[in-house]
Each structure stands twice: as C-alpha cells, then as structure tokens.
Enzyme design. Structure first.
Site, short mmCIF file in Angstrom:
data_model
loop_
_atom_site.label_atom_id
_atom_site.label_comp_id
_atom_site.label_asym_id
_atom_site.label_seq_id
_atom_site.Cartn_x
_atom_site.Cartn_y
_atom_site.Cartn_z
N SER A 140 0.79 -1.23 0.00
CA SER A 140 0.00 0.00 0.00
C SER A 140 0.82 1.27 0.00
CB SER A 140 -0.94 0.01 1.21
OG SER A 140 -0.20 -0.06 2.42
N HIS A 175 -5.42 -4.17 -0.75
CA HIS A 175 -5.28 -3.16 -1.79
C HIS A 175 -5.31 -3.78 -3.17
CE1 HIS A 175 -4.45 0.27 0.89
NE2 HIS A 175 -3.95 -0.67 1.68
N LYS A 227 -12.06 -0.74 1.92
CA LYS A 227 -11.34 0.06 0.93
C LYS A 227 -12.14 0.10 -0.37
CE LYS A 227 -6.77 -0.38 3.04
NZ LYS A 227 -7.33 -0.42 4.37
#
Length: 429
Positions: free
Chosen positions: A213, A241, A272
C-alpha cells in the site's frame, strides 16, 4: 447531524483529575517518567516533521470532498476508495434496508448470538468470488491478520515474511510462537535462502501483501508460489489493496498472476475498494476456516459485523461478480495519471498497473509542506514518512479512483509548480 458534530467539537472537555494532572505535566519539564517520555516522543516527531494531524472532512467520501474551513471542494487523492463506492447510492440504500430488516447491531460475538442469515450469505458470496471453500468475517482485516498466525502455527513452524509487509501482518506474526524469517522485499533469491534456512520447520508459511500500500508494488505471486511448491511451503496473501480491481475480473493478485489455485489463504477488507465502511475477512480451505472460528481470538472476542455493512457488501460482491466496468475504468485512469506525472518529471514508483502512485520526495518536512500547499490549490494529498514507511523513504502517495475525471488528473500541473517552489525554498535554507 452536522450541528451535533459541531457541538461535540466545541463542548468543553472535562477530564478526570488524574488525566488533567497528566495533561498539564506534558506541557512542563516534569520528571514523571511517563509524561516525560510522551512529551519527548511528541517533540521529536514534530522536530523531524513526522508528527501527524488530522484534517476534518465534512462531506461523504468521494472524488471531490469538502474540508473544514474551506469554501471550495478539493480533489481527494488520498482515499482507498478505488472503485468510487464509498458514497454509492445503491450501497447506501442497501445499508439502510439491512438496518430496517436486521437492526443496527447484534451486541454479541458471533458464536453466542451474533450470527444472522446475512452474515452467512456474505461469507458464501466472498468464497464464490475468490473461488475458495469458506470465509470468516472479522471487524477488520487487521483483526483477520492478527488472528491467523497465532491460531494456525506453533513453535514447530516457521513464517517467512516480506520485509515490507503491512503492520497488521507484522503484529500478527509477533503474536505467534513460530520461528520468524524475513526476506528482502519481493526478492526471490532472498526468499529461497530463507526457505532453505527454515527447512526443518513442520509448516513453512510464506506471508506477503498482494499489493503493497505504500509502494504500489505488486507481489510476484507466480514466482512465490513456484518456490513454495519447490520447498513444501504454503502461501498467505493480504489482498486489502487488490480485491475488486487488480486482475482481469478484480479477483486480486492471485488472479493477475494466474495462481488462484495455489494460494492457501487470502485476507482482505471491506473497508477500501468494496464500499469503504469497515470489516475484513479470511478465505480459504473449509477446515482452516473452521479452526479460525473456534480459536481465533479477534473473532471470538469482537462484536459481529454490523448488518448495514453486511447488506451493502452483499450488493458490492453481486456487482463485481457480474461486471468489470469499474475496474476497467480505474485501470485507464491509473495509466493516464502515471504517464502524466512521469511526464512532469516526478519520480514515480510502483507497478504500472497499480492505482497506488507514490511520488517520491525524500524529505519528511518537504512532503508535509508540499501536501499543505496542494490543499491550498484544491488537491488533497498527504505526505507519508516513518513509521508509516521505512526511514529515509518519504513520499506523497496518490490514490486513483474510478470517479475521477480527466480534468481532475490534469491538476498534476499544480503538483509540478508546488514541487518547483518548495524545492527551491528548501535548497536555499
């Protein structure tokens, strides 16, 4: 709602007497060891330019946001809202509907009275998405990682971990009694050397982020899985991610590298790309997931995931399973932005396919000043420095999302102007 938040921020704070004394002591040269240590730590961070403050957002999370004390909206290049779903109307309606049908919360852990039909439905959808046997939900992926290694491995085993793995993997490994090995970041020679060093371990578990990330790197999972097979090891991948947008259908790094059938276990987040609320999960073999349900401490001792998050997440996985248009647009946005920034002379790191775009600056104070001036110019970015990234590695990490338009990206011209001005100022000091 906004007026409530304002009252909370402006209301006088009433501390217990002991905390009041401690707060006062921090502002003095007190010899009390705790207050002195805290005072020195805070001072050192401020001197080094690594002290972090929190900007206050007064709008939903989206490509353009409203920030406290600013009249105009700013372009947000910080959120992990890769697919633009954090304020998606369909997800918001699904969350409201779930609260209507299943309540606000469960007031319980899962195994007592905290499992609803929608929790089981979501676990099944996640398993189908990743093409695994079973899934277990957690309050966050940090909890999923913290609860995995201690549950599965003992002192007879070994963990071989990438040097730049996320803090949650590092903390999870620390909770475990297995032998610890660390290989150089994405270096297969170093990984194999550590696998050989751990050859006598009963179980050898390779742990890596799928996408890193802070660096925008994508792990070479095909090579990692080949070495795992050669040395009789297993592969654990954190896909926070990557899930939803990496790989041809958004099924993450294992799909991108063609090893979906070779990775033992995947952890990821709902917080996310998949709506941005909260929640995490571990998905993999059914027997392994059953063990986690019975022994994983963050699962056993944390409240169950709120129905509103579950309801919205069900819609997310339905959409991602049927349509790749969001990740396709994100891919195009990423290519455009990376090429534009490189063209302006910035040092850009990370994989070309990754929407995490680190702009390397090398100096913590420079990065902080850069971010402040960018906000004045209508672009919200944050400088990252130690301990979020390794010492000496300072960057602005720009995050590209689906709902950005080309003219948003063209504000990279502002970045060029700010970099030139601040660099000249620093060199003149």
């Amino acid at each position: 709602m906004r007026s409530i938040a304002l009252r909370l921020r402006t209301a006088p704070r009433r501390f217990p007497e002991r905390l009041a004394r401690f707060s006062t002591a921090m502002k003095t040269t007190s010899t009390d060891p705790l207050s002195l240590k805290v005072f020195e730590d805070l001072r050192d961070m401020k001197d080094a330019g690594t002290f972090k403050t929190e900007r206050v957002i007064i709008s939903p999370q989206r490509a353009k946001i409203s920030v406290e004390n600013r009249k105009e909206e700013v372009i947000n290049m910080c959120a992990n809202n890769y697919l633009g779903l954090s304020s998606d109307p369909e997800l918001i309606e699904a969350a409201k509907e779930a609260m209507d049908t299943h309540g606000l919360g469960l007031s319980s852990v899962r195994f007592i009275c905290g499992t609803q039909d929608i929790h089981k439905e979501l676990e099944e959808k996640i398993s189908n998405f990743h093409q695994t046997e079973d899934t277990i939900l957690y309050p966050s992926c940090f909890d999923a990682n913290a609860g995995f290694f201690e549950t599965v491995l003992t002192k007879e085993d070994a963990i071989i971990s990438d040097a730049l793995n996320h803090a949650s993997i590092i903390d999870g490994v620390r909770l475990c009694k297995a032998a610890r090995f660390r290989f150089d970041h994405m270096c297969m020679k170093s990984l194999e050397e550590n696998l050989i060093a751990a050859k006598d371990a009963r179980i050898k578990m390779i742990a890596t982020d799928g996408v890193f990330s802070m660096d925008g790197d994508i792990a070479p999972l095909d090579e990692i899985c080949a070495l795992a097979e050669k040395h009789g090891a297993y592969v654990f991948v954190d896909e926070c991610h990557a899930t939803g947008f990496i790989g041809p259908t958004g099924r993450g790094t294992p799909e991108l590298k063609g090893v979906m059938d070779k990775v033992l276990v995947i952890t990821s987040t709902l917080g996310k790309a998949l709506g941005g609320a909260t929640g995490g999960y571990t998905t993999g073999p059914a027997q392994l997931i059953s063990l986690l349900r019975n022994k994983s401490r963050p699962y056993l001792f944390s409240n169950t995931l709120a129905p509103c998050v579950v309801g919205a997440s069900l819609v997310v996985f339905d959409r991602l399973s049927k349509d790749t248009s969001l990740r396709d647009k994100l891919e195009a946005n990423t290519t455009y932005f990376r090429e534009a920034m490189s063209g302006y002379g910035f040092e850009i790191s990370g994989d070309p396919a990754c929407p995490i775009v680190p702009v390397m600056l090398g100096d913590a104070r420079l990065a902080a000043e850069f971010a402040d001036e960018m906000l004045e110019r209508g672009i919200y970015v944050i400088g990252f420095s130690y301990p979020v990234v390794p010492k000496g590695k300072v960057c602005l990490t720009s995050l590209i999302i689906v709902t950005m338009r080309v003219n948003d990206h063209d504000d990279t011209e502002n970045m060029k102007l700010v970099r030139t001005r601040i660099t000249i100022t620093h060199e003149g000091k």
